[in-house]
Write a protein that holds these residues in place. Structure first.
Motif, short mmCIF file in Angstrom:
data_model
loop_
_atom_site.label_atom_id
_atom_site.label_comp_id
_atom_site.label_asym_id
_atom_site.label_seq_id
_atom_site.Cartn_x
_atom_site.Cartn_y
_atom_site.Cartn_z
N SER A 1 -0.27 -2.79 6.00
CA SER A 1 -0.25 -3.94 5.24
C SER A 1 0.45 -4.00 4.00
CB SER A 1 -1.69 -4.25 4.99
OG SER A 1 -1.93 -5.37 4.23
N HIS A 2 1.79 -4.64 4.43
CA HIS A 2 2.60 -4.82 3.08
C HIS A 2 2.25 -5.80 2.01
CE1 HIS A 2 5.87 -3.00 5.49
NE2 HIS A 2 6.51 -2.58 4.37
N ARG A 3 1.27 -6.63 2.48
CA ARG A 3 0.63 -7.74 1.79
C ARG A 3 -0.43 -7.05 0.91
NH1 ARG A 3 -4.40 -10.26 2.25
NH2 ARG A 3 -4.55 -12.33 0.98
N LEU B 1 -1.74 -4.51 -4.93
CA LEU B 1 -2.04 -3.68 -6.00
C LEU B 1 -1.19 -3.79 -7.27
CD1 LEU B 1 -2.45 -0.62 -3.53
CD2 LEU B 1 -4.27 -2.09 -4.43
N ARG B 2 -0.26 -4.64 -7.39
CA ARG B 2 0.61 -4.56 -8.50
C ARG B 2 0.62 -6.13 -8.99
NH1 ARG B 2 -0.80 -0.27 -8.80
NH2 ARG B 2 0.34 1.72 -9.51
N MET B 3 -0.32 -7.07 -8.73
CA MET B 3 -0.21 -8.34 -9.16
C MET B 3 -1.10 -8.47 -10.23
SD MET B 3 0.96 -11.32 -7.83
CE MET B 3 0.35 -13.07 -7.70
N ASP B 4 -1.11 -7.74 -11.26
CA ASP B 4 -2.03 -7.84 -12.57
C ASP B 4 -3.42 -7.62 -11.93
OD1 ASP B 4 -3.14 -8.16 -14.94
OD2 ASP B 4 -2.56 -10.15 -15.19
N PRO B 5 -3.77 -6.16 -12.03
CA PRO B 5 -5.06 -6.00 -11.46
C PRO B 5 -6.28 -6.39 -12.17
CG PRO B 5 -3.44 -3.88 -11.42
CD PRO B 5 -2.97 -5.20 -12.17
N ASP C 1 -15.19 3.05 -5.80
CA ASP C 1 -15.25 3.21 -4.38
C ASP C 1 -14.37 2.05 -3.89
OD1 ASP C 1 -16.92 5.75 -4.31
OD2 ASP C 1 -18.68 4.25 -3.97
N HIS C 2 -14.49 1.07 -4.21
CA HIS C 2 -14.04 -0.42 -3.92
C HIS C 2 -12.36 -0.21 -4.22
CE1 HIS C 2 -16.91 -3.43 -2.58
NE2 HIS C 2 -17.73 -2.35 -2.97
N ARG C 3 -12.04 0.24 -5.38
CA ARG C 3 -10.67 0.55 -5.62
C ARG C 3 -9.87 1.29 -4.88
NH1 ARG C 3 -11.67 -1.05 -12.05
NH2 ARG C 3 -11.48 -3.25 -11.63
N ALA C 4 -10.71 2.63 -4.67
CA ALA C 4 -9.87 3.47 -4.14
C ALA C 4 -9.62 3.27 -2.63
CB ALA C 4 -10.88 4.70 -3.98
N ALA C 5 -10.49 2.16 -1.98
CA ALA C 5 -10.62 1.94 -0.36
C ALA C 5 -9.27 0.96 -0.49
CB ALA C 5 -11.69 1.27 0.03
N MET C 6 -9.30 -0.08 -1.56
CA MET C 6 -8.10 -1.06 -1.46
C MET C 6 -6.69 -0.45 -1.81
SD MET C 6 -10.19 -3.90 -3.60
CE MET C 6 -8.46 -4.94 -3.97
#
Length: 465
Positions: free
Chosen positions: A236-238, A243-247, A373-378
């Protein structure tokens, strides 16, 4: 990313600020369920207009450009033109649906909200196929999915939108945190779903469940493995670019992980986020001061005006969390699937959201996972897909359970006469995907090396509307 207003929402326009500014009640008004709210379904489908031979995106300008296609929509189908700084960027159709542009010329169909998943899908199919036929008259193919597969970052000309230029300037100023914003703005595609909440308690139950389910569903639906016509180990390039769209303004909505989340929690969080741009009293888009929206309420804009309800609505549209909250809940995290499987996305969300037992069971299944956990999965899912883990647990097993719960929810709606029986079929591709162990992205990569023979023309023919 346009944040198209749904029926019943406040539609941003020129400033209507008053000397007293906005109080808490006014801020709450855009997150409150409207009177007589009911559970409807809205869809947003972003697609590329691409050359059927090369797969490359159409330009905005020119006799055959995207602007010309929009003008044809307006002249042949009627409706009202939408513009940015005098440039045609969309059409509001008489049935309440919209055809609008993203910043790289991607075309977005936004449905009018409708009662029932089956009706929403039928109307989407009709509109998309009508649009594809019109685009073909200009020599273009309509290509849904999750990312333009044959272009590369920096290769696409920008649509001349003033707010787009302001956004690019903003993301450039914040450095690495916004470094992939141009990729998202120019190349990203998606299938997004709008669902309603009808009370304060209903808001909390739906928002928290949708938030905890988002990374699992995103991992299940990865579908953008090509960029510049080549794979490079990403499924998933999207998702990777987001992840670098102003977190600060994207990804997980932190207060929504709490069991007692309320509208005021979302408001307090949004007040800490800076606005990117605003519309001044003369109707022009201008860069917003570099301070949180809460401070804008105290100090006003640099031109001496104060934020209005329109500015608050615009600020909420400049936040792109996995679940975006306004007067609807907008589900944004998942990649768009191939055209024939688009109904799987709203079917999954409607089944989980609009059936209380399924909604409660999904929340109970996933409530234990933390923000970390959520951020690591993303961060993991763009390359791992269904092999992603959430808090150490395999996402594939969690996805199996969510699809089962969604099917139970849809079955209950069918039994209650709220949906036709055919909506149950919409989930079949997800069952097949889970049973076979290959995501849409992995299936695409298999085909890319086999029957598609790494040929853009064959790819477009296989996946166009």
């Amino acid at each position: 990313m346009t944040g198209t207003a749904r029926a019943g929402e406040h539609r941003p326009g020129p400033s209507t600020a008053t000397a007293g500014g906005l109080d808490r009640q006014a801020l709450r008004s855009l997150l409150a369920p409207p009177a007589g709210a009911c559970e409807r379904v809205g869809l947003e489908i972003e697609s590329g207009l691409v050359d059927p031979r090369t797969g490359l995106a159409a330009p905005y300008s020119g006799e055959r450009g995207v602007q010309a296609v929009l003008k044809a929509v307006l002249s042949r189908w009627g409706g009202q033109p939408l513009d940015d700084s005098g440039n045609l960027t969309g059409v509001l159709l008489d049935d309440g649906s919209q055809i609008t542009l993203e910043h790289g010329g991607q075309v977005e169909y936004s449905s009018a909200p409708t009662i029932g998943l089956g009706t929403a899908v039928d109307e989407m199919r009709t509109a998309m196929e009508r649009l594809a036929e019109l685009a073909a008259g200009f020599g273009w193919a309509l290509l849904p999915g999750a990312c333009l597969p044959f272009d590369a970052p920096g290769s696409i000309a920008w649509v001349p939108m003033r707010r787009g230029a302001l956004m690019r300037d903003y993301f450039a100023r914040i450095g690495e945190a916004g470094s992939r914003a141009p990729e998202i703005m120019s190349m990203s595609l998606s299938t997004q779903v709008h669902l309603d909440y009808v009370s304060v308690d209903d808001f909390a139950q739906k928002l928290r469940m949708q938030t905890v389910a988002s990374p699992v569903i995103a991992a299940l639906l990865v579908n953008s493995p090509l960029q510049g016509g080549r794979p490079n180990r990403l499924l998933s390039h999207r998702s990777h670019a987001w992840l670098r769209m102003d977190p600060r303004r994207c990804g997980v909505l932190p207060p929504a992980l709490r069991p007692d989340v309320a509208a005021d929690d979302v408001i307090d969080w949004a007040l800490e986020i800076p606005m990117i741009y605003y519309r001044s009293e003369d109707g022009r888009f201008r860069p917003a001061p570099d301070r949180p929206f809460g401070l804008l309420l105290e100090r006003g804009f640099d031109d001496g005006s104060v934020p209005s309800l329109d500015h608050w609505a615009s600020h909420l549209s400049q936040i792109w969390t996995n679940v975006r909250v306004r007067r609807t809940l907008e589900l944004r995290e998942a990649d768009g699937p191939p055209y024939q499987h688009i109904p799987a996305v709203p079917a999954l969300w409607v089944g989980l959201t609009y059936h209380e037992p399924s909604r409660t069971a999904a929340w109970d299944l996933l409530r234990r996972y933390t923000l970390r956990d959520h951020r690591a999965a993303m961060a993991e899912l763009p390359s791992s897909g269904l092999h992603t883990t959430l808090g150490g647990d395999p996402v594939r097993e969690l996805a199996h359970e969510l699809v089962r719960l969604a099917r139970a929810g849809l079955s209950a709606r069918v039994s209650a006469g709220l949906e036709p029986a055919k909506v149950l079929d919409y989930l079949d591709p997800l069952d097949e995907l889970l049973d076979g162990g290959k995501t849409f992205a992995e299936q695409c990569l298999d085909r890319w090396d086999k029957d598609l023979a790494r040929d853009p023309a064959r790819y477009v023919a296989a996946f166009r509307v």
